[in-house]
Write a protein that holds these residues in place. Structure first.
Motif, PDB file in Angstrom:
ATOM      1  N   SER A 285      43.230  20.696  38.859  1.00  0.00           N
ATOM      2  CA  SER A 285      42.451  21.368  39.917  1.00  0.00           C
ATOM      3  C   SER A 285      42.728  22.871  39.934  1.00  0.00           C
ATOM      4  CB  SER A 285      42.771  20.760  41.277  1.00  0.00           C
ATOM      5  OG  SER A 285      44.153  20.880  41.524  1.00  0.00           O
ATOM      6  N   GLY A 286      43.893  23.281  39.434  1.00  0.00           N
ATOM      7  CA  GLY A 286      44.224  24.710  39.380  1.00  0.00           C
ATOM      8  C   GLY A 286      43.226  25.482  38.539  1.00  0.00           C
ATOM      9  N   ILE A 287      42.776  24.862  37.453  1.00  0.00           N
ATOM     10  CA  ILE A 287      41.761  25.496  36.603  1.00  0.00           C
ATOM     11  C   ILE A 287      40.403  25.402  37.275  1.00  0.00           C
ATOM     12  CG2 ILE A 287      40.432  25.217  34.483  1.00  0.00           C
ATOM     13  CD1 ILE A 287      42.912  24.560  33.040  1.00  0.00           C
ATOM     14  N   GLN A 288      40.138  24.196  37.805  1.00  0.00           N
ATOM     15  CA  GLN A 288      38.810  23.994  38.392  1.00  0.00           C
ATOM     16  C   GLN A 288      38.558  24.946  39.560  1.00  0.00           C
ATOM     17  OE1 GLN A 288      39.418  19.833  38.947  1.00  0.00           O
ATOM     18  NE2 GLN A 288      38.386  19.268  37.049  1.00  0.00           N
ATOM     19  N   LEU A 289      39.627  25.316  40.262  1.00  0.00           N
ATOM     20  CA  LEU A 289      39.474  26.244  41.390  1.00  0.00           C
ATOM     21  C   LEU A 289      39.484  27.708  40.946  1.00  0.00           C
ATOM     22  CD1 LEU A 289      41.867  24.549  43.969  1.00  0.00           C
ATOM     23  CD2 LEU A 289      39.397  24.764  44.178  1.00  0.00           C
ATOM     24  N   GLY A 290      39.699  27.931  39.660  1.00  0.00           N
ATOM     25  CA  GLY A 290      39.704  29.305  39.154  1.00  0.00           C
ATOM     26  C   GLY A 290      41.030  30.017  39.356  1.00  0.00           C
ATOM     27  N   MET A 291      42.093  29.261  39.675  1.00  0.00           N
ATOM     28  CA  MET A 291      43.399  29.880  39.893  1.00  0.00           C
ATOM     29  C   MET A 291      44.104  30.188  38.574  1.00  0.00           C
ATOM     30  SD  MET A 291      43.827  30.170  43.070  1.00  0.00           S
ATOM     31  CE  MET A 291      43.205  29.568  44.613  1.00  0.00           C
ATOM     32  N   MET A 292      43.733  29.435  37.552  1.00  0.00           N
ATOM     33  CA  MET A 292      44.346  29.594  36.238  1.00  0.00           C
ATOM     34  C   MET A 292      43.252  29.960  35.237  1.00  0.00           C
ATOM     35  SD  MET A 292      47.592  28.856  36.129  1.00  0.00           S
ATOM     36  CE  MET A 292      48.777  28.416  37.364  1.00  0.00           C
ATOM     37  N   PRO A 293      43.616  30.595  34.133  1.00  0.00           N
ATOM     38  CA  PRO A 293      42.600  30.905  33.122  1.00  0.00           C
ATOM     39  C   PRO A 293      42.009  29.613  32.559  1.00  0.00           C
ATOM     40  CG  PRO A 293      44.688  31.969  32.623  1.00  0.00           C
ATOM     41  CD  PRO A 293      44.947  31.015  33.723  1.00  0.00           C
ATOM     42  N   PRO A 294      40.813  29.697  31.994  1.00  0.00           N
ATOM     43  CA  PRO A 294      40.121  28.478  31.562  1.00  0.00           C
ATOM     44  C   PRO A 294      40.651  27.913  30.252  1.00  0.00           C
ATOM     45  CG  PRO A 294      38.785  30.405  31.118  1.00  0.00           C
ATOM     46  CD  PRO A 294      40.015  30.905  31.790  1.00  0.00           C
ATOM     47  N   ASP A 295      41.939  27.632  30.190  1.00  0.00           N
ATOM     48  CA  ASP A 295      42.529  26.966  29.026  1.00  0.00           C
ATOM     49  C   ASP A 295      42.449  25.476  29.330  1.00  0.00           C
ATOM     50  OD1 ASP A 295      44.108  25.880  27.081  1.00  0.00           O
ATOM     51  OD2 ASP A 295      45.986  26.619  27.911  1.00  0.00           O
TER      52      ASP A 295
ATOM     53  N   LEU B  28      40.792  40.091  43.208  1.00  0.00           N
ATOM     54  CA  LEU B  28      41.510  40.933  42.252  1.00  0.00           C
ATOM     55  C   LEU B  28      41.387  40.347  40.838  1.00  0.00           C
ATOM     56  CD1 LEU B  28      43.621  43.355  42.091  1.00  0.00           C
ATOM     57  CD2 LEU B  28      45.343  41.564  42.021  1.00  0.00           C
ATOM     58  N   THR B  29      41.781  39.079  40.721  1.00  0.00           N
ATOM     59  CA  THR B  29      41.763  38.443  39.400  1.00  0.00           C
ATOM     60  C   THR B  29      40.337  38.046  39.023  1.00  0.00           C
ATOM     61  OG1 THR B  29      43.960  37.573  39.793  1.00  0.00           O
ATOM     62  CG2 THR B  29      42.663  36.478  38.088  1.00  0.00           C
ATOM     63  N   ASP B  30      39.988  38.306  37.779  1.00  0.00           N
ATOM     64  CA  ASP B  30      38.698  37.827  37.274  1.00  0.00           C
ATOM     65  C   ASP B  30      38.912  37.481  35.805  1.00  0.00           C
ATOM     66  OD1 ASP B  30      36.158  37.375  36.383  1.00  0.00           O
ATOM     67  OD2 ASP B  30      35.253  39.036  37.499  1.00  0.00           O
ATOM     68  N   TYR B  31      39.231  36.232  35.556  1.00  0.00           N
ATOM     69  CA  TYR B  31      39.598  35.830  34.197  1.00  0.00           C
ATOM     70  C   TYR B  31      38.467  36.117  33.207  1.00  0.00           C
ATOM     71  CZ  TYR B  31      43.689  33.538  36.181  1.00  0.00           C
ATOM     72  OH  TYR B  31      44.869  33.293  36.814  1.00  0.00           O
ATOM     73  N   ALA B  32      37.222  35.892  33.646  1.00  0.00           N
ATOM     74  CA  ALA B  32      36.091  36.073  32.729  1.00  0.00           C
ATOM     75  C   ALA B  32      35.967  37.528  32.287  1.00  0.00           C
ATOM     76  CB  ALA B  32      34.809  35.617  33.405  1.00  0.00           C
ATOM     77  N   ARG B  33      36.407  38.458  33.151  1.00  0.00           N
ATOM     78  CA  ARG B  33      36.310  39.885  32.796  1.00  0.00           C
ATOM     79  C   ARG B  33      37.648  40.442  32.306  1.00  0.00           C
ATOM     80  NH1 ARG B  33      35.050  42.187  37.752  1.00  0.00           N
ATOM     81  NH2 ARG B  33      35.243  44.217  36.771  1.00  0.00           N
ATOM     82  N   GLY B  34      38.577  39.543  32.032  1.00  0.00           N
ATOM     83  CA  GLY B  34      39.850  39.986  31.446  1.00  0.00           C
ATOM     84  C   GLY B  34      40.844  40.528  32.456  1.00  0.00           C
ATOM     85  N   ILE B  35      40.642  40.238  33.746  1.00  0.00           N
ATOM     86  CA  ILE B  35      41.600  40.731  34.753  1.00  0.00           C
ATOM     87  C   ILE B  35      42.537  39.585  35.138  1.00  0.00           C
ATOM     88  CG2 ILE B  35      41.875  41.806  37.026  1.00  0.00           C
ATOM     89  CD1 ILE B  35      38.980  42.882  36.596  1.00  0.00           C
TER      90      ILE B  35
END
Ligand code: FES
Ligand SMILES: [Fe+2]
Length: 465
Positions: free
Chosen positions: A227-237, A329-336
């Protein structure tokens, strides 16, 4: 002791010997042992009085007169106080007159501990300095012989541990070669870590289910914590595949920590995502680590700090070095990337089926205030009652505890087992070998560390008075 209870004791010890052999050679554990009341009673006699028990961090009580009250195992309350001389001491939290608990609060600042029962008082060094109506006491009564009972406390990297056994090995020997890896977290800052006041939570589980998980269960992460990934808390690995290639450091003394990083082929395939996958450290933390760690320790940290490090100092102090995405603050898709944090968690037994879970946030003292604030936010999002990781773990712990208390598990113990089959061959360790008590395994999901955790547990229960 009646002959009946002697027989029960003997049967129990024989079961423990068989279980020790079974966990080491076959990776099998009778499930009833997890929450057994008899083993819980044996722990009170043989485990908690002899292990090094975490009681807090030096930074929690920085000034003379600051004190905190902590526990060793389920029963022993201890006052840790900074004396007028700046030294830290640990005393049993009980008056030597008739044993009343001295402090009922968790933290405080004082010049004197005064017992609320008859008014005896003690200074910060534990000396008895006040006895009401002392002129009426027998001539040979000497307050100096009635100071608070001091218990053995040692510090490692600011972490404070108490041992009720005066003959126990030193904390440094207890940690063994594992300390080399622990340094990467607790000694990388020139001026050390600072701990924030803890959060406490009572969970209906036996402490050992949580401890074996936090020792080295990398295997559950891709299922329990998806769920950590599904909620966007972790990068999409997806499925946390990177964890599989972690280095798992396991000590035969029961300690463990892993250094998890991204799976190599995943990195090559998704280079564009990588900047977002390495959490952002405050630059001063990196600089401080560079000068404070050995080159090899620093490189180990830098190589692996992209993911989590987690493990346990035996028996029940969990170390979690993780990160979380921060909203806005964090935006994994944009590299943040997300923000890293350090948490220490203590799993203290209260009953055979109940545990107190205490969590501290820790951060480098020399980090900038903005980083400290963000790191705290990452910590609070991921851990504790409202976090997105820990409540999932608690369900697992509770349901295993319930299974271990089932009639079937207790009547037919040899056939209802937990199994720990995942193993791998050790690789060359990173540290300089001094104690020769640590293995490094290139598989983050190995269950080998849990075998050592249980073997160490049986050693304590089988040996000593
Ligand atoms: S029990 Fe503390 S003064 Fe009597
Ligand atoms: Fe977990």
């Amino acid at each position: 002791m009646s002959s009946q209870s002697a027989k029960v004791d003997l049967n129990l010890m024989e079961s423990l010997e068989r279980a020790r052999d079974s966990i080491i050679t076959k990776g099998e554990l009778p499930l009833w042992m997890i929450s057994s009341e008899s083993l819980y009673q044996l722990e009170l006699r043989k485990l908690w009085p002899r292990t090094w028990n975490f009681v807090g961090h030096e930074s929690e009580i920085p000034n003379p007169g600051n004190y905190m009250v902590r526990h060793v195992g389920p029963r022993d309350s201890v006052i840790i106080v900074r004396g007028d001389d700046g030294r830290l001491r640990a005393f049993l939290n009980q008056c030597v007159h008739r044993g009343r608990k001295l402090s009922a609060v968790d933290y405080g600042e004082t010049k004197v501990f005064k017992c609320p029962y008859h008014g005896w008082s003690y200074n910060l060094q534990g000396r008895c300095i006040g006895v009401p109506f002392i002129e009426k006491f027998p001539k040979d009564f000497d307050p100096d012989k009635n100071g608070l009972i001091e218990v053995r406390m040692e510090s490692y990297g600011g972490l404070l541990f108490v041992n009720l056994d005066g003959r126990a090995e030193s904390l440094r020997d207890y940690l063994g070669d594992y300390a080399w890896y622990l340094d990467i977290i607790v000694k990388r800052s020139k001026i050390g870590l600072e701990f924030h006041p803890p959060i406490r939570w009572v969970v209906p589980t036996n402490w050992k289910v949580a401890a074996e998980n936090l020792n080295s269960d990398g295997y559950h992460i891709m299922t329990t914590h998806l769920s950590g990934i599904q909620l966007g808390m972790m990068p999409p690995d997806v499925n946390f595949r990177g964890l599989v290639t972690a280095l798992r450091v396991i000590s035969r003394k029961g300690h463990s920590i892993d250094f998890a990083h991204w799976q190599h082929d995943y990195i090559l395939k998704h280079r564009e995502l990588m900047p977002a996958c390495y959490p952002k450290w405050a630059p001063e933390v990196i600089e401080s680590a560079k000068s404070n760690l050995t080159t090899r320790q620093f490189e180990t940290w830098i190589t692996y700090h992209g993911r989590t490090m987690f493990g346990i100092i035996y028996p029940n102090l969990s170390i979690l070095h993780s990160f979380a995405g921060i909203e806005g603050l964090t935006d994994y898709a944009r590299g943040i990337p997300g923000v890293p944090f350090i948490a220490f968690r203590l799993l203290r037994p209260i009953r055979n089926d109940l545990m107190e879970w205490t969590t501290w946030f820790a951060v480098e003292k020399d980090a900038n205030p903005r980083f400290k604030q963000l790191s705290y936010r990452a910590y609070i999002q991921e851990t504790s009652v409202g976090g997105f990781f820990e409540p999932d773990d608690m369900d697992n712990f509770q349901y295993i505890t319930e299974s271990s208390m089932s009639l079937k598990a207790n009547l037919d113990g040899e056939n209802v087992r937990a199994v720990y089959p995942l193993r791998a061959d050790p690789v060359r360790p990173l540290h300089e070998i001094v104690y020769d008590d640590v293995e490094v395994i290139p598989l983050g999901i190995t269950e080998q560390g849990m075998r050592y955790f249980w073997a160490r547990y049986f050693d304590y229960l089988l040996n000593g008075d």
